[in-house]
Design an enzyme around this catalytic site. Structure first.
Site, PDB file in Angstrom:
ATOM      1  N   PRO A 129     110.981-116.542 -17.436  1.00 30.83           N
ATOM      2  CA  PRO A 129     111.958-115.493 -17.772  1.00 30.83           C
ATOM      3  C   PRO A 129     111.810-114.855 -19.154  1.00 30.83           C
ATOM      4  CG  PRO A 129     112.973-117.640 -18.001  1.00 30.83           C
ATOM      5  CD  PRO A 129     111.579-117.877 -17.482  1.00 30.83           C
ATOM      6  N   CYS A 130     110.781-114.032 -19.323  1.00 33.98           N
ATOM      7  CA  CYS A 130     110.593-113.343 -20.596  1.00 33.98           C
ATOM      8  C   CYS A 130     111.700-112.317 -20.852  1.00 33.98           C
ATOM      9  CB  CYS A 130     109.214-112.688 -20.657  1.00 33.98           C
ATOM     10  SG  CYS A 130     108.806-111.666 -19.249  1.00 33.98           S
TER      11      CYS A 130
END
Length: 190
Positions: A129-130
């Site tokens: 989850p950037c």
């Protein structure tokens, strides 16, 4: 001899997602803005069944029913990039941190730009989850899928946390009411 790349396309609330596999693990989860990054393989074969677990989990995520993913994935990158991506996996659903905080957590507080660069090379967005990394001032910056998609993902997670909190609140009230009622209904024991 060319290596086969398997793919599936999933329609989502942030647009089409291209799921990519080497036949054993997820190797990419890209948005339509990443078209240049998926070129280059000699043979592409669509296989929705092979990627059905990933598709199901993503659909649950977008429905607000899933906060974490448990699909096998394989990443290619430098050791530093892999460390950055694993640190991304430690950011809880619905929370955000800054690039400087991510660098600090990695034990490399001066490597803020390198962390941003590593996050930008993440080929398995959402699952790694950037989108949960923001600017130090709280601004939405640096997302390959575009700032509007980043905002949509963060809003989706915030709504999911609110719904979960509402459910917990209702459960607590119900539980307290049951305990109160039980004390009046139970025979007293001397």
């Amino acid at each position: 001899m060319s290596e086969t790349t398997y793919y599936s396309v999933l329609k989502s609330l942030i647009g089409d997602l291209v799921l990519i596999s080497n036949g054993e693990a997820l190797t990419g989860l890209l948005m339509s803005t990443h078209k240049d990054e998926i070129a280059g393989s000699q043979e592409w074969r669509r296989d929705d069944r092979l990627l059905s677990t990933v598709r199901d989990q993503l659909e649950e995520y977008f429905a607000g029913e899933r906060t974490d993913f448990d699909v096998p994935f394989a990443v290619k990158g430098t050791e530093f990039q892999k460390r950055a991506w694993m640190e991304l996996r430690r950011i809880p659903y619905g929370e955000t941190i800054s690039y400087s905080e991510q660098a600090r957590r990695m034990g490399k507080p001066a490597a803020v730009r390198a962390v941003g660069s590593a996050n930008g090379r993440n080929m398995i967005s959402i699952i790694i989850p950037c989108h949960r990394v923001i600017g130090a001032d709280g601004s939405l910056t640096g997302f390959g899928g575009g700032i509007e998609r980043k905002r949509a993902l963060l809003e989706l997670e915030a709504q999911g946390l609110k719904r979960a909190g509402d459910r917990m609140s209702r459960k607590s009230t119900t539980s307290a009411e049951i305990k109160r009622a039980a004390q009046y209904c139970s025979p007293s024991i001397p």
